[in-house]
Design a protein around this motif. Structure first.
Motif, PDB file in Angstrom:
ATOM      1  N   GLY A  98     -37.460  29.176  44.055  1.00  0.00           N
ATOM      2  CA  GLY A  98     -37.847  28.798  45.414  1.00  0.00           C
ATOM      3  C   GLY A  98     -36.796  27.855  45.960  1.00  0.00           C
ATOM      4  N   LEU A  99     -36.010  28.363  46.861  1.00  0.00           N
ATOM      5  CA  LEU A  99     -34.866  27.609  47.376  1.00  0.00           C
ATOM      6  C   LEU A  99     -35.303  26.300  48.049  1.00  0.00           C
ATOM      7  N   VAL A 100     -34.526  25.227  47.781  1.00  0.00           N
ATOM      8  CA  VAL A 100     -34.702  23.932  48.469  1.00  0.00           C
ATOM      9  C   VAL A 100     -33.362  23.580  49.109  1.00  0.00           C
ATOM     10  N   VAL A 101     -33.367  23.367  50.410  1.00  0.00           N
ATOM     11  CA  VAL A 101     -32.108  23.092  51.104  1.00  0.00           C
ATOM     12  C   VAL A 101     -32.250  21.861  51.990  1.00  0.00           C
ATOM     13  N   VAL A 102     -31.364  20.883  51.808  1.00  0.00           N
ATOM     14  CA  VAL A 102     -31.293  19.778  52.773  1.00  0.00           C
ATOM     15  C   VAL A 102     -30.065  20.017  53.638  1.00  0.00           C
ATOM     16  N   ARG A 103     -30.326  20.132  54.939  1.00  0.00           N
ATOM     17  CA  ARG A 103     -29.280  20.520  55.890  1.00  0.00           C
ATOM     18  C   ARG A 103     -28.846  19.323  56.730  1.00  0.00           C
ATOM     19  N   ASP A 104     -27.602  19.386  57.200  1.00  0.00           N
ATOM     20  CA  ASP A 104     -27.110  18.409  58.178  1.00  0.00           C
ATOM     21  C   ASP A 104     -27.133  16.970  57.674  1.00  0.00           C
ATOM     22  N   ILE A 105     -26.596  16.765  56.493  1.00  0.00           N
ATOM     23  CA  ILE A 105     -26.416  15.399  55.981  1.00  0.00           C
ATOM     24  C   ILE A 105     -25.051  14.895  56.471  1.00  0.00           C
ATOM     25  N   ASP A 106     -25.053  13.835  57.248  1.00  0.00           N
ATOM     26  CA  ASP A 106     -23.793  13.272  57.756  1.00  0.00           C
ATOM     27  C   ASP A 106     -23.154  12.380  56.706  1.00  0.00           C
ATOM     28  N   LEU A 107     -21.907  12.673  56.364  1.00  0.00           N
ATOM     29  CA  LEU A 107     -21.175  11.854  55.402  1.00  0.00           C
ATOM     30  C   LEU A 107     -19.789  11.534  55.945  1.00  0.00           C
ATOM     31  N   PHE A 108     -19.135  10.554  55.322  1.00  0.00           N
ATOM     32  CA  PHE A 108     -17.739  10.282  55.593  1.00  0.00           C
ATOM     33  C   PHE A 108     -16.979  10.151  54.300  1.00  0.00           C
ATOM     34  N   SER A 109     -15.724  10.555  54.341  1.00  0.00           N
ATOM     35  CA  SER A 109     -14.886  10.422  53.170  1.00  0.00           C
ATOM     36  C   SER A 109     -13.496   9.996  53.621  1.00  0.00           C
ATOM     37  N   TYR A 110     -12.645   9.629  52.656  1.00  0.00           N
ATOM     38  CA  TYR A 110     -11.272   9.280  52.979  1.00  0.00           C
ATOM     39  C   TYR A 110     -10.339  10.392  52.492  1.00  0.00           C
ATOM     40  N   CYS A 111      -9.468  10.827  53.386  1.00  0.00           N
ATOM     41  CA  CYS A 111      -8.544  11.912  53.067  1.00  0.00           C
ATOM     42  C   CYS A 111      -7.497  11.422  52.074  1.00  0.00           C
ATOM     43  N   GLU A 112      -7.356  12.113  50.959  1.00  0.00           N
ATOM     44  CA  GLU A 112      -6.404  11.665  49.946  1.00  0.00           C
ATOM     45  C   GLU A 112      -4.952  11.886  50.379  1.00  0.00           C
ATOM     46  N   SER A 113      -4.747  12.713  51.381  1.00  0.00           N
ATOM     47  CA  SER A 113      -3.380  12.962  51.840  1.00  0.00           C
ATOM     48  C   SER A 113      -2.857  11.887  52.777  1.00  0.00           C
ATOM     49  N   CYS A 114      -3.763  11.255  53.552  1.00  0.00           N
ATOM     50  CA  CYS A 114      -3.273  10.316  54.571  1.00  0.00           C
ATOM     51  C   CYS A 114      -4.106   9.040  54.686  1.00  0.00           C
ATOM     52  N   LEU A 115      -5.180   8.909  53.888  1.00  0.00           N
ATOM     53  CA  LEU A 115      -6.047   7.727  53.873  1.00  0.00           C
ATOM     54  C   LEU A 115      -6.877   7.529  55.133  1.00  0.00           C
ATOM     55  N   LEU A 116      -6.907   8.509  56.036  1.00  0.00           N
ATOM     56  CA  LEU A 116      -7.797   8.392  57.186  1.00  0.00           C
ATOM     57  C   LEU A 116      -9.171   8.944  56.818  1.00  0.00           C
ATOM     58  N   PRO A 117     -10.226   8.369  57.419  1.00  0.00           N
ATOM     59  CA  PRO A 117     -11.560   8.901  57.117  1.00  0.00           C
ATOM     60  C   PRO A 117     -11.717  10.280  57.747  1.00  0.00           C
ATOM     61  N   PHE A 118     -12.447  11.143  57.085  1.00  0.00           N
ATOM     62  CA  PHE A 118     -12.841  12.392  57.741  1.00  0.00           C
ATOM     63  C   PHE A 118     -14.356  12.538  57.685  1.00  0.00           C
ATOM     64  N   SER A 119     -14.838  13.269  58.668  1.00  0.00           N
ATOM     65  CA  SER A 119     -16.274  13.398  58.897  1.00  0.00           C
ATOM     66  C   SER A 119     -16.783  14.675  58.240  1.00  0.00           C
ATOM     67  N   ILE A 120     -17.981  14.610  57.665  1.00  0.00           N
ATOM     68  CA  ILE A 120     -18.516  15.749  56.920  1.00  0.00           C
ATOM     69  C   ILE A 120     -19.952  16.020  57.341  1.00  0.00           C
ATOM     70  N   GLN A 121     -20.256  17.280  57.565  1.00  0.00           N
ATOM     71  CA  GLN A 121     -21.655  17.673  57.635  1.00  0.00           C
ATOM     72  C   GLN A 121     -21.916  18.482  56.365  1.00  0.00           C
ATOM     73  N   CYS A 122     -22.829  17.968  55.559  1.00  0.00           N
ATOM     74  CA  CYS A 122     -23.035  18.494  54.209  1.00  0.00           C
ATOM     75  C   CYS A 122     -24.391  19.189  54.130  1.00  0.00           C
ATOM     76  N   HIS A 123     -24.402  20.367  53.541  1.00  0.00           N
ATOM     77  CA  HIS A 123     -25.631  21.130  53.337  1.00  0.00           C
ATOM     78  C   HIS A 123     -25.745  21.441  51.845  1.00  0.00           C
ATOM     79  N   VAL A 124     -26.852  21.021  51.237  1.00  0.00           N
ATOM     80  CA  VAL A 124     -27.009  21.206  49.800  1.00  0.00           C
ATOM     81  C   VAL A 124     -28.254  22.027  49.517  1.00  0.00           C
TER      82      VAL A 124
END
Lengths: 462, 462
Positions: A98-124
């Motif tokens: 029975g599938l369980v899905v959490v949608r539209d989780i807002d996250l932020f991370s730091y780009c390893e290439s340039c150290l700027l933050p990038f924005s993420i919409q995460c669905h698990v």
């Protein structure tokens, strides 16, 4: 250690050993490194707006990489709950499928290439097994452990997926990420099409998506991937059909396309060393493959916002405009140029704020005309430095007024990465600032007409 | 202390003195009070899902009222920056006039009438004066100091506004709030119109707006209020035109319309006393005018989710359906009832999760029919208790399958207040769960047809 830019580094600079030493970084290293960067930008790190910037930047980097110190086990161990499967019958539900899905989780991370933050919409999504389910908020917390590191979308998806698979041992996990990375000003300029500013360029984002899956989601005979996609589609999220896994890593970061061998960087090597020391303070290894060019790229980004002593108003602007040959309407007609894109650097946090500027103006009778590229140049000039939005708005208004003389109104609208990725994390927030000079200041009707014009352009997606 | 519900309170209950004592609450009081509430709900607070609920509820209440311990001065004092006004000319900009607006700040607060969290979209504008501007993120932080208390929209707007006016001394402040309060299940049931489920009822929100202004925003001759409204309009936010201030307090909380003098409450007075003790633990005064009925209302809310020993499947459901006289389609036609609203109570946090349930099913050839009100009854029965979404989905599927026998698919979509208002604060997140039994379990095409039907209904706003 590379060539010093003499004059930027005076005798008061603390004697900090950046570079290849490799020893354990002393306490306060990030703050000291940020002071070096501020000097490299031609700034006085003792001026009011910058005095606490090193502290704020260090705090943001530490918080943004706190995931290295967090353990998924600690998060998950008390949040696995027994849930029975179906009482009888053929099927999947509860703790047994029975599938369980959490949608539209807002996250932020730091780009390893340039150290700027990038924005993420995460669905698990996951399929429970062993009659156990995980507390829903823990799916978000586990994802955040890996987001709060120096990352790249594909690896981030893989790491979240593997951590959930290992810690809750479900029948399968599917992680889908949609990621937005801020555009570099160089690219912003190159893509600029003044006649047709597209939303995506205006907002200055590069977009990519990534996904990773395990267990039943990887079985060809299973329809679970389709069902996961369908549940996302209810929320307006469309995954690319090639997002079901794979290991190819695109170089999505716009800094990857920059030429790092240019001469201009050699003169910044003390800054590059300072950034490498920040990485070491964060317990990262600057010689890790993915980080090798990162300090260069971050410095390259910062150098877009170097302080300029060039006075646009008094020296450059009127000359630049002399060749504009255009019919000048005098009198009481409001002219407007809307949605001029900009990307500035917040002087309090060394993080970008970016958006659009709207300019309304009356032509004077004996003045030069000013066209959209001219206004865009003014916007660009004042945004490419360490700024605050209130000052930027004022400076643009003053510059336009200096040329035209009759009355100017400027509205700036911006997303502040510092409001989004740092402490307060107000993802949807957006700041508007206004400045009025001359005729607009005395004329409420003119102000309201101009605001109405912006409103209409927003409604039509212009 | 009121009448005990004998049998719910056994000899193992700690001897806690709730009620009129008025002394300083002992450590752990909130946790103990929550255990009393759980017993009052007919639950065993030692069962796995509830074991840590008292700790989680106490943490949420403490975090949700942390604003009482925060000082605006501490937030603002290091974040006022010098910004010059206009160099010359008539107008407003920078640190001397020139509107600054931060829009769409997501906040959460606790309703002082019923102790449930309510959701806020906050818009703050001010006009700088004295050549000073406030760091933008502090507008959000100051607002949060007052949101993290027991609140009511109008007072919240006033308090944020007054705090900003006093701490940064600008020319004026305008605060506009849009607030959403979850509906009470009683009201949800009353408004239920099975044929035309409207979005607002499905989502179970009561909405109101409130605003407050000072200084130049209160001057009749000033156009600043209009300009503030125009800047919000760019983001699709429309303020009511009567939102410019005033002091009338609507009783927006749906609990205000409940009759609190009903007999059923007298038997819950030990629970009411427990809630009053929670208020005291939070340094609130339960005898403060606005809080007088609050413990009763919170208990009334909780009692909607009392454990029932009634077995819907084996005793009530088939009888209830016996009078349904409807043509029964046998065979392979998928029937579906979409967007059945529900409001359940998360057993881990004692906070609501609410949304819609979609049910797809095949009729058996010799079984009873089941209509939308019948399915809604099943959904209502299983949601009105302490739940987790995975179990709710499974139980609805099993109940429908018990009646119809051929195959059922259930998709539940919900917003979890615990995901939004507590620690992780993932405002936009939404959880979907799926259960399949019988014919659906073996038929990927049936599953995909049903998901497609939901997708279409979502697209058309149904």
């Amino acid at each position: 250690m590379g060539a010093l830019e003499e004059g930027h580094f005076d005798a008061e600079s603390p004697a900090i050993a950046f570079g290849g030493g490799g020893g354990a970084p002393a306490a306060g290293t990030i703050e000291d490194a940020v002071r070096v960067l501020l000097k490299g930008l031609g700034e006085d790190s003792d001026r009011e707006g910058l005095r606490k910037t090193p502290m704020r930047v260090a705090k943001a980097f530490r918080e943004g990489t706190i995931g290295y110190k967090q353990k998924v086990k600690d998060i998950v161990q008390d949040a696995l709950f027994h849930e029975a499967g179906l009482d009888n019958g053929v099927g999947q539900a509860g703790g047994s499928g029975g599938l369980v899905v959490v949608r539209d989780i807002d996250l932020f991370s730091y780009c390893e290439s340039c150290l700027l933050p990038f924005s993420i919409q995460c669905h698990v999504g996951y399929v429970p097994s062993g009659r156990r389910v995980l507390g829903l908020s823990k799916l978000s917390r586990v994802a955040d452990v890996y987001a709060k590191r120096l990352q790249e979308p594909k690896r981030l998806a893989h790491e979240i997926c593997a951590a959930l698979q290992n810690s809750i041992a479900p029948a399968g996990v599917f992680v889908a990420l949609q990621c937005w990375h801020i555009q570099f000003p160089e690219a912003l300029k190159l893509n600029l099409n003044p006649g047709h500013p597209s939303r995506s360029i205006m907002q200055g984002w590069v977009r990519t998506s990534a996904s990773s899956s395990t267990g039943v989601f990887t079985e060809k005979s299973s329809s679970l991937c389709e069902e996961f996609r369908a549940l996302l589609k209810f929320r307006g999220v469309s995954l690319d059909s090639n997002d079901s896994g794979g290991s190819s890593i695109h170089s999505w970061c716009p800094s990857k396309s920059l030429d790092l061998r240019s001469d201009s960087l050699a003169s910044h090597s003390i800054l590059v060393d300072a950034v490498a020391s920040i990485l070491r303070s964060l317990d990262e290894d600057p010689s890790r493959k993915e980080l090798v060019g990162t300090p260069y790229r971050y410095v390259r980004w910062l150098m877009n916002f170097r302080r300029s002593n060039f006075d646009l108003m008094k020296n450059g602007l009127t000359n630049q405009l002399e060749n504009v040959d255009r019919y000048i309407r005098g009198g009481n007609v409001i002219n407007s140029e809307l949605n001029l894109p900009f990307c500035a650097q917040c002087e309090h946090h060394l993080l970008p704020f970016h958006g659009v500027v709207h300019i309304g103006f009356f032509y004077g009778t004996e003045r030069k005309a000013i066209d959209r590229p001219g206004l865009q140049s003014i916007v660009h000039f004042y945004s490419c430095k360490l700024q605050v939005q209130e000052r930027l708005t004022k400076q643009i208004a003053e510059a336009v007024h200096f040329v035209l003389g009759n009355g100017v109104m400027v509205v700036a609208e911006a997303n502040h990465i510092c409001m989004i990725s740092r402490g307060v994390e107000k993802v949807g927030s957006n700041t508007a600032t206004m400045a009025v000079i001359g005729q607009f200041a005395m004329d409420a009707t003119a102000k309201s007409s101009f605001l109405e014009a912006i409103s209409k352009s927003t409604a039509t997606g212009g």
